[in-house]
Design a protein around this motif. Structure first.
Motif, PDB file in Angstrom:
ATOM      1  N   VAL A 189       0.859  -1.203   0.000  1.00 22.43           N
ATOM      2  CA  VAL A 189       0.000   0.000   0.000  1.00 22.43           C
ATOM      3  C   VAL A 189       0.887   1.243   0.000  1.00 22.43           C
ATOM      4  N   GLU A 190       1.878   1.218   0.891  1.00 20.82           N
ATOM      5  CA  GLU A 190       2.830   2.329   1.004  1.00 20.82           C
ATOM      6  C   GLU A 190       3.607   2.536  -0.299  1.00 20.82           C
ATOM      7  N   LEU A 191       4.078   1.404  -0.859  1.00 21.72           N
ATOM      8  CA  LEU A 191       4.894   1.458  -2.079  1.00 21.72           C
ATOM      9  C   LEU A 191       4.168   2.177  -3.209  1.00 21.72           C
ATOM     10  N   PHE A 192       2.857   1.929  -3.295  1.00 24.04           N
ATOM     11  CA  PHE A 192       2.109   2.478  -4.437  1.00 24.04           C
ATOM     12  C   PHE A 192       1.194   3.640  -4.022  1.00 24.04           C
ATOM     13  N   ALA A 193       1.481   4.216  -2.832  1.00 21.63           N
ATOM     14  CA  ALA A 193       0.577   5.247  -2.300  1.00 21.63           C
ATOM     15  C   ALA A 193       0.384   6.402  -3.278  1.00 21.63           C
ATOM     16  N   SER A 194       1.443   6.783  -3.985  1.00 22.36           N
ATOM     17  CA  SER A 194       1.288   7.943  -4.860  1.00 22.36           C
ATOM     18  C   SER A 194       1.269   7.542  -6.335  1.00 22.36           C
ATOM     19  N   ALA A 195       1.139   6.239  -6.617  1.00 26.85           N
ATOM     20  CA  ALA A 195       1.145   5.787  -8.013  1.00 26.85           C
ATOM     21  C   ALA A 195      -0.206   6.065  -8.664  1.00 26.85           C
ATOM     22  N   THR A 196      -0.188   6.472  -9.922  1.00 28.61           N
ATOM     23  CA  THR A 196      -1.429   6.571 -10.685  1.00 28.61           C
ATOM     24  C   THR A 196      -1.854   5.160 -11.067  1.00 28.61           C
ATOM     25  N   PRO A 197      -3.125   4.957 -11.437  1.00 32.24           N
ATOM     26  CA  PRO A 197      -3.536   3.626 -11.891  1.00 32.24           C
ATOM     27  C   PRO A 197      -2.659   3.097 -13.021  1.00 32.24           C
ATOM     28  N   GLU A 198      -2.290   3.965 -13.945  1.00 32.99           N
ATOM     29  CA  GLU A 198      -1.425   3.525 -15.058  1.00 32.99           C
ATOM     30  C   GLU A 198      -0.080   3.034 -14.534  1.00 32.99           C
ATOM     31  N   GLU A 199       0.484   3.761 -13.568  1.00 32.83           N
ATOM     32  CA  GLU A 199       1.779   3.342 -13.005  1.00 32.83           C
ATOM     33  C   GLU A 199       1.645   2.028 -12.235  1.00 32.83           C
ATOM     34  N   LEU A 200       0.524   1.862 -11.576  1.00 33.45           N
ATOM     35  CA  LEU A 200       0.277   0.628 -10.822  1.00 33.45           C
ATOM     36  C   LEU A 200       0.187  -0.576 -11.765  1.00 33.45           C
ATOM     37  N   VAL A 201      -0.499  -0.401 -12.865  1.00 32.43           N
ATOM     38  CA  VAL A 201      -0.588  -1.475 -13.855  1.00 32.43           C
ATOM     39  C   VAL A 201       0.807  -1.783 -14.408  1.00 32.43           C
ATOM     40  N   GLU A 202       1.523  -0.743 -14.754  1.00 27.23           N
ATOM     41  CA  GLU A 202       2.865  -0.903 -15.315  1.00 27.23           C
ATOM     42  C   GLU A 202       3.787  -1.653 -14.344  1.00 27.23           C
ATOM     43  N   ALA A 203       3.666  -1.318 -13.057  1.00 27.56           N
ATOM     44  CA  ALA A 203       4.567  -1.899 -12.050  1.00 27.56           C
ATOM     45  C   ALA A 203       4.217  -3.349 -11.717  1.00 27.56           C
ATOM     46  N   THR A 204       3.008  -3.768 -11.995  1.00 25.86           N
ATOM     47  CA  THR A 204       2.594  -5.121 -11.593  1.00 25.86           C
ATOM     48  C   THR A 204       2.355  -6.056 -12.777  1.00 25.86           C
ATOM     49  N   ARG A 205       2.232  -5.503 -13.971  1.00 23.84           N
ATOM     50  CA  ARG A 205       1.762  -6.301 -15.117  1.00 23.84           C
ATOM     51  C   ARG A 205       2.623  -7.535 -15.372  1.00 23.84           C
ATOM     52  N   ASP A 206       3.933  -7.375 -15.285  1.00 23.42           N
ATOM     53  CA  ASP A 206       4.809  -8.487 -15.656  1.00 23.42           C
ATOM     54  C   ASP A 206       5.453  -9.160 -14.452  1.00 23.42           C
ATOM     55  N   ARG A 207       4.847  -9.012 -13.278  1.00 18.62           N
ATOM     56  CA  ARG A 207       5.514  -9.516 -12.070  1.00 18.62           C
ATOM     57  C   ARG A 207       5.006 -10.895 -11.641  1.00 18.62           C
ATOM     58  N   TYR A 208       3.762 -11.218 -11.962  1.00 15.69           N
ATOM     59  CA  TYR A 208       3.199 -12.468 -11.439  1.00 15.69           C
ATOM     60  C   TYR A 208       3.387 -13.595 -12.419  1.00 15.69           C
TER      61      TYR A 208
END
Ligand code: GLU
Ligand code: MG
Length: 441
Positions: free
Chosen positions: A422-441
């Motif tokens: 939650v803290e890590l992505f507190a200031s991320a936009t939805p686009e940044e959140l998608v970008e940061a997680t899309r290829d991780r799982y």
């Protein structure tokens, strides 16, 4: 030759030189150590070393800490479960097995998610004589460009990626997990595969194996696959649908499916209703296990068949809990589906948490509220499940049922990871959140 030597001989004669030993961390990422086939016996006897700090790893590979875990000290032993040893069809020369994690002394490790799932399955049998059948659906998105642009559920999508989907079907079959079905899903480039139900731990193992098989076949076709809750980047993608990983479950006793043949709603037995009543009550807390990423809440929105509302219904794809009555000549097919869960979840935490919730329902003789049909969005009296991760985290932290079942050490690590993400992505936009997680799982 003992069991392990037989397995090694089988692998060697099949040309398998390497074995991937996986577990899933609390952030939902499958982590691995690999050994040459010749070392498998040693891995079974002594385990393979791995730091406990992975229990507090986040999706971006940074670390947090929990009351019990953090820092560079300590060691755990990864012990492969050879009953699940599988030769991988999409990775020639490789086999796979899931592991249980033990302390260096070989005492049980309280943070082991797979052991948690097994303990809950055993409790269901010991306390109530109930065996659960479970199965995860796997949804994913490939970036297929013009090769994957056909309509939702469209035959054109199957024609466009015909070889890919056939090879995937064959690869799963060669591994002994022939799919029940494979189909194009709603979003562009999105597909789904489902496999037959199995015991809870086996179902979670299968979720791992199916995902890695999809990943492997996809890579061979130059089609990177995303299993993230929301894979589409940009405004268009965010309007689209996400990747769910729905969980189907049915309680059984003595070969009889308790979802049928009773006096409860839609002919379920009172025990089935009590189990589902427990799952239903704990859903807000279970979300922190099954929809564990801040990105999960980009997916978990109304009118997307993602199960955003805290209601249940017969064949209602908008309800968090969908009851599937099955056909009169297939009573074994009746089951309940938890729709709210996604591909960022650790499947072992999901099955363990769901069973723990169901057992509490059985102990307390819970019933279900009235079923809901139609889209619950905006209907008076029907509430959404938590719409953001922090609310789900608070429900998990306050759930006496899940605290008791998971124990302080496992729960503490899960809560630490959730709060840190939650803290890590507190200031991320939805686009940044998608970008940061899309290829991780
Ligand atoms: N993709 C949807 C989800 O996010 C599910 C669609 C379906 O019901 O298969 O869960
Ligand atoms: Mg689907």
């Amino acid at each position: 030759m003992d069991h392990t030597q037989q397995a090694m001989a089988r692998l060697t004669s099949a040309g398998v030189g390497c074995v991937a030993l996986t577990w899933v961390d609390n952030a939902g990422i499958t982590r691995v150590k690999t050994v040459p086939t010749a070392r498998l016996k040693d891995a079974v006897r002594n385990g393979v070393g791995m730091s406990p700090v992975f229990d507090v790893y986040l999706v971006d590979d940074s670390m947090t800490e929990s009351p019990a875990v953090g820092g560079p000290d300590g060691d755990l032993r990864l012990v492969p479960d050879l009953d699940r040893l599988t030769t991988l069809a999409a990775q020639p020369g490789w086999a796979w097995a899931p592991v249980d994690r033990f302390q260096a002394s070989r005492a049980p490790y309280p943070g082991c998610q797979r052991s948690f799932a097994r303990r809950q399955a055993e409790a269901a049998f010991e306390e109530f004589g109930i065996e659960l059948l479970m199965g995860f659906e796997t949804e994913w998105v490939v970036d297929a460009g013009a090769r994957g642009s056909g309509p939702a559920y469209g035959m054109a999508r199957v024609v466009e990626l015909s070889d890919y989907l056939r090879e995937l079907t064959e690869a799963l079959g060669a591994q002994g997990v022939a799919p029940l079905q494979v189909h194009p899903e709603y979003a562009v480039g999105q597909f789904e595969v489902s496999v037959a139900a199995a015991g809870p731990v086996a179902a979670a193992d299968l979720a791992v194996l199916v995902r890695e098989t999809v990943r492997g076949v996809s890579a061979r076709h130059g089609l990177p696959a995303s299993f993230a809750p929301m894979a589409g980047a940009g405004a268009e993608g965010l309007e689209g649908l996400g990747n769910g990983r729905h969980l189907h479950l049915s309680p059984w006793r003595d070969g009889k499916n308790l979802c049928r043949g009773g006096d409860g709603p839609f002919s379920m037995t009172a025990e089935c209703e009590a189990f589902l009543g427990g799952v239903f009550r704990e859903l807000p807390a279970l979300l922190a296990l099954g929809a564990p990423s801040p990105a999960s809440y980009l997916r978990l929105r109304p009118s997307r068949w993602a199960g955003a509302h805290h209601c249940w219904g017969l064949e209602n794809r908008e309800a968090a809990l969908r009851f599937v009555a099955g056909s009169p000549d297939d009573l074994g097919g009746a089951n309940a589906e938890v729709k709210s869960f996604d591909g960022a979840a650790n499947p072992y935490l999901v099955v363990g948490g769901v069973i723990a919730a169901g057992l509490a329902g059985l102990r307390e003789g819970l019933t279900l509220p009235p079923p809901v049909s139609g889209d619950p969005t905006g209907r008076p009296g029907l509430r959404r499940l938590p719409a953001e991760l922090p609310a789900a985290i608070e429900h998990l932290a306050e759930s006496a049922v899940l605290r008791e079942a998971m124990g302080e050490e496992l729960l503490g690590a899960v809560l630490a990871v959730r709060r840190a993400e939650v803290e890590l992505f507190a200031s991320a936009t939805p686009e940044e959140l998608v970008e940061a997680t899309r290829d991780r799982y």
